[in-house]
Design an enzyme around this catalytic site. Structure first.
Site, PDB file in Angstrom:
ATOM      1  N   GLU A  23     -14.945  -5.343   0.526  1.00  0.00           N
ATOM      2  CA  GLU A  23     -14.423  -5.406   1.895  1.00  0.00           C
ATOM      3  C   GLU A  23     -15.538  -5.645   2.913  1.00  0.00           C
ATOM      4  O   GLU A  23     -16.565  -4.975   2.901  1.00  0.00           O
ATOM      5  CB  GLU A  23     -13.713  -4.090   2.219  1.00  0.00           C
ATOM      6  CG  GLU A  23     -13.104  -4.032   3.606  1.00  0.00           C
ATOM      7  CD  GLU A  23     -12.319  -2.756   3.809  1.00  0.00           C
ATOM      8  OE1 GLU A  23     -11.234  -2.640   3.221  1.00  0.00           O
ATOM      9  OE2 GLU A  23     -12.793  -1.874   4.540  1.00  0.00           O
ATOM     10  N   GLU A  57       0.804  -1.226   0.000  1.00  0.00           N
ATOM     11  CA  GLU A  57       0.000   0.000   0.000  1.00  0.00           C
ATOM     12  C   GLU A  57       0.837   1.276   0.000  1.00  0.00           C
ATOM     13  O   GLU A  57       1.887   1.350   0.637  1.00  0.00           O
ATOM     14  CB  GLU A  57      -0.929   0.006   1.213  1.00  0.00           C
ATOM     15  CG  GLU A  57      -1.962   1.113   1.173  1.00  0.00           C
ATOM     16  CD  GLU A  57      -3.185   0.751   1.987  1.00  0.00           C
ATOM     17  OE1 GLU A  57      -4.100   0.128   1.410  1.00  0.00           O
ATOM     18  OE2 GLU A  57      -3.216   1.062   3.195  1.00  0.00           O
ATOM     19  N   LYS A  70       0.294   5.268   0.911  1.00  0.00           N
ATOM     20  CA  LYS A  70      -0.510   6.344   1.496  1.00  0.00           C
ATOM     21  C   LYS A  70       0.441   7.298   2.190  1.00  0.00           C
ATOM     22  O   LYS A  70       1.441   6.883   2.767  1.00  0.00           O
ATOM     23  CB  LYS A  70      -1.554   5.810   2.478  1.00  0.00           C
ATOM     24  CG  LYS A  70      -1.002   4.932   3.598  1.00  0.00           C
ATOM     25  CD  LYS A  70      -2.130   4.301   4.393  1.00  0.00           C
ATOM     26  CE  LYS A  70      -1.579   3.287   5.412  1.00  0.00           C
ATOM     27  NZ  LYS A  70      -2.655   2.551   6.092  1.00  0.00           N
ATOM     28  N   LYS A 113      -7.908   2.430  -3.536  1.00  0.00           N
ATOM     29  CA  LYS A 113      -8.486   2.290  -2.206  1.00  0.00           C
ATOM     30  C   LYS A 113      -9.038   3.653  -1.788  1.00  0.00           C
ATOM     31  O   LYS A 113      -8.293   4.610  -1.595  1.00  0.00           O
ATOM     32  CB  LYS A 113      -7.436   1.797  -1.208  1.00  0.00           C
ATOM     33  CG  LYS A 113      -8.041   1.305   0.096  1.00  0.00           C
ATOM     34  CD  LYS A 113      -6.979   0.693   0.992  1.00  0.00           C
ATOM     35  CE  LYS A 113      -7.601   0.231   2.299  1.00  0.00           C
ATOM     36  NZ  LYS A 113      -6.570  -0.233   3.252  1.00  0.00           N
ATOM     37  N   ASN A 136     -11.268  -7.135   6.475  1.00  0.00           N
ATOM     38  CA  ASN A 136     -10.526  -6.081   7.164  1.00  0.00           C
ATOM     39  C   ASN A 136     -10.560  -6.304   8.672  1.00  0.00           C
ATOM     40  O   ASN A 136     -11.641  -6.319   9.274  1.00  0.00           O
ATOM     41  CB  ASN A 136     -11.107  -4.708   6.819  1.00  0.00           C
ATOM     42  CG  ASN A 136     -10.151  -3.572   7.152  1.00  0.00           C
ATOM     43  OD1 ASN A 136      -9.233  -3.737   7.956  1.00  0.00           O
ATOM     44  ND2 ASN A 136     -10.356  -2.421   6.553  1.00  0.00           N
ATOM     45  N   GLU A 144      -6.812  -7.887   5.267  1.00  0.00           N
ATOM     46  CA  GLU A 144      -6.352  -6.505   5.344  1.00  0.00           C
ATOM     47  C   GLU A 144      -6.128  -6.083   6.794  1.00  0.00           C
ATOM     48  O   GLU A 144      -6.884  -6.473   7.686  1.00  0.00           O
ATOM     49  CB  GLU A 144      -7.397  -5.560   4.741  1.00  0.00           C
ATOM     50  CG  GLU A 144      -7.861  -5.899   3.342  1.00  0.00           C
ATOM     51  CD  GLU A 144      -9.022  -5.033   2.934  1.00  0.00           C
ATOM     52  OE1 GLU A 144      -8.966  -3.804   3.132  1.00  0.00           O
ATOM     53  OE2 GLU A 144     -10.028  -5.583   2.438  1.00  0.00           O
ATOM     54  N   SER A 145      -5.122  -5.267   6.997  1.00  0.00           N
ATOM     55  CA  SER A 145      -4.847  -4.560   8.258  1.00  0.00           C
ATOM     56  C   SER A 145      -4.214  -5.448   9.331  1.00  0.00           C
ATOM     57  O   SER A 145      -4.654  -6.579   9.572  1.00  0.00           O
ATOM     58  CB  SER A 145      -6.112  -3.915   8.836  1.00  0.00           C
ATOM     59  OG  SER A 145      -6.690  -2.991   7.932  1.00  0.00           O
TER      60      SER A 145
END
Length: 265
Positions: free
Chosen positions: A166, A55, A57, A117, A191, A221-222
């Site tokens: 998601e 990712e 960001k 995203k 997630n 995710e995460s």
């Protein structure tokens, strides 16, 4: 920020969409799409490669800045060089410091599948995603009712892209898997972070992975920080992972990515 992060985001996002529609009307985007090359398949890249979507960001609601993301093109190339199967680009400006232009820059230089995203609540954003270089888009079940989710997925598919849908809990998973067939080509993203409260629960993926019907692609995710977590979740049925903070907080995101894929070097 209120206790319900999503409410704040959606209110802000509606204003952004109104602004973008004035600057680039939907009719203009549709004409531009006709001249674009076909999107890459994120699902195929995940299954053939490491399974990791790395990712990009610039910041997050909890972290004011990721210095490693100052040069997103360099970061994208570092991810590709060190084994990423795809790149996720946060395009929200207020909370993550991004923009649709970030996708365009990453796609041109990294030449690999790019996931947009963002908080997609209007079909306009899907067409915009295609124009700016996305191969896949994130659709968040908790902010879309069932009918809208199905309609958005149809638009995504018609444009040649893929949707990563998601979910955050059992109810959302049941709703999504009852609406789509395995042949629909849906990528399910589980997630571990509750977007309403931003709290993390690493047991979420453990609870939900078994609920995803084959052969839907399953992404966690995460909160992924170690090779051991990845190995455990692969055993439980995960096909891949979307990893951001763990890479971006590292002094060397590329080296950290290789560690997660191959183990300690």
């Amino acid at each position: 920020m209120s206790n319900n992060f999503l409410n704040d985001v959606i209110k802000y996002k509606r204003a952004v969409i109104r602004r973008d529609k004035r600057a680039e009307p939907l009719a203009v985007l549709k004409k531009m799409i006709k001249k674009l090359p076909a999107p890459r398949k994120l699902s195929e890249s995940l299954l053939k490669g490491s399974g990791i979507i790395a990712e990009i960001k610039r910041r997050s609601p909890s972290i004011k800045s990721f210095p490693n993301a100052a040069d997103i093109v360099k970061l994208a190339q570092e991810y590709k060089k060190n084994g990423a199967s795809g790149i996720s680009v946060l395009t929200d400006a207020k909370y993550f410091g991004g923009s649709p232009d970030d996708m365009r820059m990453v796609k041109r230089r990294a030449k690999m599948p790019v996931l947009r995203k963002d908080f997609i609540i209007d079909e306009y954003q899907i067409y915009q995603s295609r124009v700016y270089g996305a191969d896949a888009v994130l659709l968040i079940a908790s902010i879309l009712d069932d009918n809208l989710l199905v309609r958005f997925h149809k638009i995504v598919t018609a444009l040649g892209m893929e949707a990563l849908i998601e979910v955050h809990d059992e109810a959302e998973m049941m709703a999504v898997t009852s609406r789509f067939l395995p042949k629909d080509g849906v990528i399910i993203g589980i997630n571990n972070r509750d977007l309403r409260t931003l709290k993390m629960d690493m047991d979420t993926a453990v609870r939900l992975l078994w609920m995803v019907p084959m052969p839907m692609t399953r992404i966690v995710e995460s909160g992924i920080k170690t090779r051991q977590q990845i190995k455990q979740l692969f055993r439980l049925g995960a096909d891949g992972f979307l990893i951001g903070g763990t890479l971006l907080k590292s002094p060397s995101p590329g080296k950290r990515l290789r560690q997660l894929i191959y183990g300690k070097s």
